[in-house]
Design a protein around this motif. Sequence first.
Motif, PDB file in Angstrom:
ATOM      1  N   VAL A 113     -12.367 -39.125  42.618  1.00 56.89           N
ATOM      2  CA  VAL A 113     -13.325 -38.109  43.288  1.00 56.89           C
ATOM      3  C   VAL A 113     -13.982 -39.012  44.452  1.00 56.89           C
ATOM      4  O   VAL A 113     -14.571 -40.164  44.041  1.00 56.89           O
ATOM      5  N   LEU A 114     -14.183 -38.338  45.345  1.00 57.07           N
ATOM      6  CA  LEU A 114     -14.717 -38.930  46.715  1.00 57.07           C
ATOM      7  C   LEU A 114     -16.183 -38.364  46.953  1.00 57.07           C
ATOM      8  O   LEU A 114     -16.173 -37.177  47.188  1.00 57.07           O
ATOM      9  N   GLU A 115     -17.298 -39.145  46.710  1.00 54.36           N
ATOM     10  CA  GLU A 115     -18.514 -38.459  46.973  1.00 54.36           C
ATOM     11  C   GLU A 115     -19.401 -39.464  48.173  1.00 54.36           C
ATOM     12  O   GLU A 115     -19.322 -40.617  47.896  1.00 54.36           O
ATOM     13  N   ARG A 116     -19.667 -38.548  48.980  1.00 52.37           N
ATOM     14  CA  ARG A 116     -20.318 -39.292  50.124  1.00 52.37           C
ATOM     15  C   ARG A 116     -21.731 -39.913  49.783  1.00 52.37           C
ATOM     16  O   ARG A 116     -22.079 -40.688  50.516  1.00 52.37           O
ATOM     17  N   THR A 146     -14.180 -42.498  40.238  1.00 52.85           N
ATOM     18  CA  THR A 146     -15.026 -42.132  41.345  1.00 52.85           C
ATOM     19  C   THR A 146     -15.114 -43.223  42.328  1.00 52.85           C
ATOM     20  O   THR A 146     -15.111 -44.459  41.970  1.00 52.85           O
ATOM     21  N   SER A 147     -15.227 -42.810  43.537  1.00 49.85           N
ATOM     22  CA  SER A 147     -15.569 -43.556  44.751  1.00 49.85           C
ATOM     23  C   SER A 147     -16.896 -42.836  45.423  1.00 49.85           C
ATOM     24  O   SER A 147     -16.675 -41.904  46.144  1.00 49.85           O
ATOM     25  N   PHE A 148     -17.982 -43.603  45.399  1.00 51.11           N
ATOM     26  CA  PHE A 148     -19.197 -43.209  45.868  1.00 51.11           C
ATOM     27  C   PHE A 148     -19.559 -43.678  47.181  1.00 51.11           C
ATOM     28  O   PHE A 148     -18.720 -44.624  47.514  1.00 51.11           O
ATOM     29  N   ASP A 149     -20.382 -43.361  48.111  1.00 53.46           N
ATOM     30  CA  ASP A 149     -20.684 -43.598  49.303  1.00 53.46           C
ATOM     31  C   ASP A 149     -19.259 -43.713  49.997  1.00 53.46           C
ATOM     32  O   ASP A 149     -19.156 -44.670  50.976  1.00 53.46           O
ATOM     33  N   TYR A 186     -18.581 -47.603  53.017  1.00 49.04           N
ATOM     34  CA  TYR A 186     -19.318 -48.675  53.290  1.00 49.04           C
ATOM     35  C   TYR A 186     -18.871 -49.085  54.937  1.00 49.04           C
ATOM     36  O   TYR A 186     -18.744 -50.332  55.140  1.00 49.04           O
ATOM     37  N   GLY A 187     -18.856 -48.116  55.830  1.00 48.19           N
ATOM     38  CA  GLY A 187     -18.543 -48.349  57.043  1.00 48.19           C
ATOM     39  C   GLY A 187     -17.185 -48.720  57.515  1.00 48.19           C
ATOM     40  O   GLY A 187     -16.917 -49.186  58.679  1.00 48.19           O
TER      41      GLY A 187
END
Length: 482
Positions: free
Chosen positions: A47-50, A192-195, A217-218
């Motif tokens: 899951v990718l969450e901004r 999960t992968s936040f930001d 992270y940019g």
Amino acid sequence: MSRPFAPVDASTVGSWADDADVVVVGFGAAGSSAAFEAATVGARTLVLERAGAAGGAAALSDGFIYLGAGTPEQVAAGYPDTVENMQAFLLAACGPAPDRAKIERYCAAIAEHREWLLARGVEFLGTVLPHANGTSPVDGEGLMFTGGENAHPYRDVATPAPRGHVVQGGRPGGKVLMARLSGAAVEAGARTSFDTRAERLVVDGTGRVCGVIAQRYGEQVAIRARAGVVLAAGGFIQNPAMVEQYAPVVQVTPLRLGTDGDDGSGIRMAQAVGAQVKRMDAIECALPFNAPRSLVHGIIVNRAGQRFVNEDTYMGRVGQAALVHQGAVAYLIVDEEHYAPNWLNIPATWVCATASELEGEIGLPQGALVATLDYYNEHARSGRDPLFGKDATVLTPLRGPLAAFDLRAGSFVYAPFTLGGLHTLPDGEVLDLAAAPIPGLFAAGRTTSGVAAQGYCSGLSLGDSTLFGRWAGRRAASAARR
């Protein structure tokens, strides 16, 4: 210079930063449900969450979930309901031109879906607040009328039944719901992968969606999706350009109901690979005037001093009618007997002894409000509302002194959000301009055009997102098992 959201050819991807069978974009109600189902059937799910945590707009909501067809909570509260009754209501209330296929699937599956929610730790209660019609729940209330089910014209279409099931365990209920659903997805094995902000889809030589380009992270990263991508990234109410293009009526309201993530990026990414959109002009807009309940004894008039809606219906229907059809110019007229400050602590703007004086103070056409009140009072004395079918229990003649609440967009609260989005099949396949599924691409929640085609009921977003999110996740995962 590359176009924003333009897809990336897989052959140009130098290396993949991560790899999964199913990649879910967004960790709100739809994304968490999709991730749970995909992981449960054995698909490696990411899951990718901004944002920095799960939740999305769902976590900010009051936590109504639109269930029905005879749930145990409805039975306990004494309100019979059936699949057919619920379907008849939604077909009438979610139009014009409702999505019949989605409504039929939704109603047929709702009993099983309730059991699924209970198994994830979501709790409901079989008590009812009969006259809420969409206002925020209070402690101890389990069921609410959240779509005008008990008001004209829908009470004549289907037997009225409260279907807004309030998530128990704390306020707001949406926060409790998202803690349960996101936790269940992680426990099922979803990573999960936040930001991590998804920006573009990756497409292989056959036209199949096989990954996502994101900013984490940019740093720009490529993430492979071997079976499919599920877009569950919210609507577009926070994207001024898209609102101006598709739903410009919203521009008169300062408030936007959503998070920063409701910027339409999921829709735009899919459009860039040829996805079809549907009902992009459709919006919902709550106008929270109707508490305390005594205020619905009043009448709401437009700039011409004429009524345009039955005041006892769902506040979302009143708001939609005021915003879309009256340009967000409306006034609530009440008498001294039924006056109270609005539940948002907003007082009346004008108070006058007579209707004639009041219309002058407001600036309505001379004689307009007087004529409207004379007609309304004449029929209210006999318990009838021939124009809009307002219920007799709140149909009382209005006598001076009179007060008026300024319900114009610049003075009162309008809370809009978008209903349009990607055109999908009930199982989540995203359709292209030829109405064929785009290989490897699925979507659910406010990123799509769902059950609420135009008309709306509080709780449909959470119900639609969780149920169709489940199906989208399962359908995407099925490709991994081929």
